[in-house]
Design a protein around this motif. Structure first.
Motif, mmCIF file in Angstrom:
data_model
loop_
_atom_site.group_PDB
_atom_site.id
_atom_site.type_symbol
_atom_site.label_atom_id
_atom_site.label_comp_id
_atom_site.label_asym_id
_atom_site.label_seq_id
_atom_site.Cartn_x
_atom_site.Cartn_y
_atom_site.Cartn_z
ATOM 1 N N TYR A 38 1.036 -1.316 -0.256
ATOM 2 C CA TYR A 38 0.331 0.184 -0.149
ATOM 3 C C TYR A 38 0.871 1.305 0.148
ATOM 4 O O TYR A 38 0.956 2.025 -0.648
ATOM 5 N N PRO A 97 -16.068 -1.489 -9.450
ATOM 6 C CA PRO A 97 -15.860 -3.037 -9.414
ATOM 7 C C PRO A 97 -16.660 -3.737 -9.791
ATOM 8 O O PRO A 97 -17.940 -3.819 -9.304
ATOM 9 N N SER A 101 -16.505 -8.411 -9.936
ATOM 10 C CA SER A 101 -16.472 -9.711 -9.561
ATOM 11 C C SER A 101 -16.277 -10.594 -10.698
ATOM 12 O O SER A 101 -17.324 -10.632 -11.403
ATOM 13 N N ALA A 107 -11.071 6.937 -5.758
ATOM 14 C CA ALA A 107 -12.199 6.038 -6.754
ATOM 15 C C ALA A 107 -12.150 6.500 -8.043
ATOM 16 O O ALA A 107 -11.640 5.492 -8.760
ATOM 17 N N PRO A 111 -8.094 4.963 -8.910
ATOM 18 C CA PRO A 111 -9.176 2.988 -8.428
ATOM 19 C C PRO A 111 -8.087 2.314 -8.079
ATOM 20 O O PRO A 111 -8.470 1.210 -7.132
ATOM 21 N N ASP A 112 -6.543 2.063 -8.458
ATOM 22 C CA ASP A 112 -6.297 0.932 -7.697
ATOM 23 C C ASP A 112 -5.225 1.516 -6.000
ATOM 24 O O ASP A 112 -5.415 0.356 -5.217
ATOM 25 N N LYS A 129 -9.363 0.647 -3.709
ATOM 26 C CA LYS A 129 -9.043 -0.762 -3.803
ATOM 27 C C LYS A 129 -8.738 -2.167 -3.067
ATOM 28 O O LYS A 129 -9.456 -2.387 -2.248
ATOM 29 N N ARG A 151 -8.575 -3.572 2.410
ATOM 30 C CA ARG A 151 -7.728 -4.414 3.310
ATOM 31 C C ARG A 151 -6.886 -3.679 4.148
ATOM 32 O O ARG A 151 -6.886 -4.312 5.432
ATOM 33 N N TRP A 187 -20.608 -9.851 -1.424
ATOM 34 C CA TRP A 187 -20.871 -8.904 -2.593
ATOM 35 C C TRP A 187 -22.026 -8.270 -2.459
ATOM 36 O O TRP A 187 -22.916 -9.269 -2.805
ATOM 37 N N GLU A 194 -15.956 -5.019 -3.075
ATOM 38 C CA GLU A 194 -14.286 -4.605 -2.503
ATOM 39 C C GLU A 194 -14.270 -5.314 -0.767
ATOM 40 O O GLU A 194 -13.634 -4.876 0.381
ATOM 41 N N THR A 203 -15.608 -2.530 3.724
ATOM 42 C CA THR A 203 -16.283 -2.365 2.912
ATOM 43 C C THR A 203 -15.527 -0.984 1.834
ATOM 44 O O THR A 203 -15.042 -0.256 2.074
ATOM 45 N N GLN A 204 -15.807 -1.446 -0.107
ATOM 46 C CA GLN A 204 -16.543 -0.185 -0.368
ATOM 47 C C GLN A 204 -18.013 0.133 -0.409
ATOM 48 O O GLN A 204 -18.653 -0.765 -0.709
#
Length: 264
Positions: free
Chosen positions: A40, A68, A70, A124, A128-129, A132, A136, A212, A232, A255-256
């Motif tokens: 990160y 995002p 899935s 976002a 976005p990376d 994401k 976490r 999700w 996410e 989460t997002q």
């Protein structure tokens, strides 16, 4: 504002003020967690370095934000036709459960969730990376410390709302808690779910990520809010049975949340 300043303001709380370090959870001492934190901050440093080569900060254009997707089966349905992204937030809180103590083989029953929402809309849309990774990474920091500082550790993102349940089947989102946003409120109903990806981040005690979700706004929603997506996800799932569990317990998650509106 230069792009590098935008990034540092959003993510580097210690750059412009005396450092306040949130407590690390026990899970943060694990090698895989150290790897996550390193990944990160390395990515953040790369973004800051790249942004110093441009003369202006990127425009915060939510039309560039992409929900995002899935690869899990079944996948979530897409947003309904005609809706646009209104807000993106990181939710940090707990999934709540109860257990029948007379039956150790019983499955824990979900009773809702409580979470604080942190504004990640521009991140976002532009990075976005980084967005994401935020759920976490945020899960590895002490929840109470993050709440008390009103920032999402380890970032400097500010509160944009609250999430809770008004009853066992009605998740509620309040995006009117801050004076500068006032984005609306939405009682919701579940429309569809999809298992979290197999590589989704586990929780502090190794809990798998909650599914999700796609939620539909119910009557009474304000701010033209129509749909909410939970994507996410990190952690939050209950154990398989109630064996050894208390009558009620919480499991931390992050989460997002993506909020979609019908344009006026």
């Amino acid at each position: 504002m230069l792009a590098s300043a935008l990034l540092l303001t959003a993510f580097g709380a210690t750059v412009f003020a005396a450092p306040v370090f949130p407590d690390l959870t026990a899970a943060a001492e694990a090698p895989e967690t150290i790897d996550t934190m390193t990944e990160y901050f390395t990515l953040l440093a790369e973004k800051v370095q790249q942004s110093r080569l441009v003369s202006a900060a990127p425009v915060c254009d939510l039309s560039n934000a992409v929900l995002p997707q899935s690869m899990s089966n079944p996948p979530l349905p897409p947003p309904s036709s005609g809706l646009v992204v209104k807000h993106v937030a990181i939710g940090r809180g707990t999934q709540n459960y109860t257990c029948d103590l007379s039956n150790s083989t019983a499955v824990p029953v979900a009773t809702g969730a409580v979470a604080t929402l942190f504004n990640v809309s521009c991140i976002a849309a532009t990075y976005p990376d980084l967005a994401k990774m935020l759920a976490r990474v945020a899960l590895e920091f002490n929840l109470t410390q993050s709440e008390a500082s009103r920032k999402l550790a380890p970032s400097n993102l500010i509160v944009s709302g609250q999430h809770f349940f008004t009853n066992s089947t009605t998740p509620f989102f309040n995006l009117d808690v801050t004076s500068d946003l006032k984005l609306g409120e939405a009682p919701c109903a579940r429309e569809a779910g999809s298992p979290a990806p197999s590589d989704a981040p586990r929780g502090q005690q190794g809990e798998i990520a909650v599914p999700w979700l796609k939620l539909k706004a119910r009557a009474g929603a304000t701010g033209s809010l129509q749909e909410v997506f939970r994507v996410e996800t990190a952690g939050g799932s209950a154990p398989a049975t109630c064996n050894g569990a208390p009558a009620s317990f919480e499991v931390q998650y992050a989460t997002q949340y993506w909020f979609f509106e019908k344009p006026q």
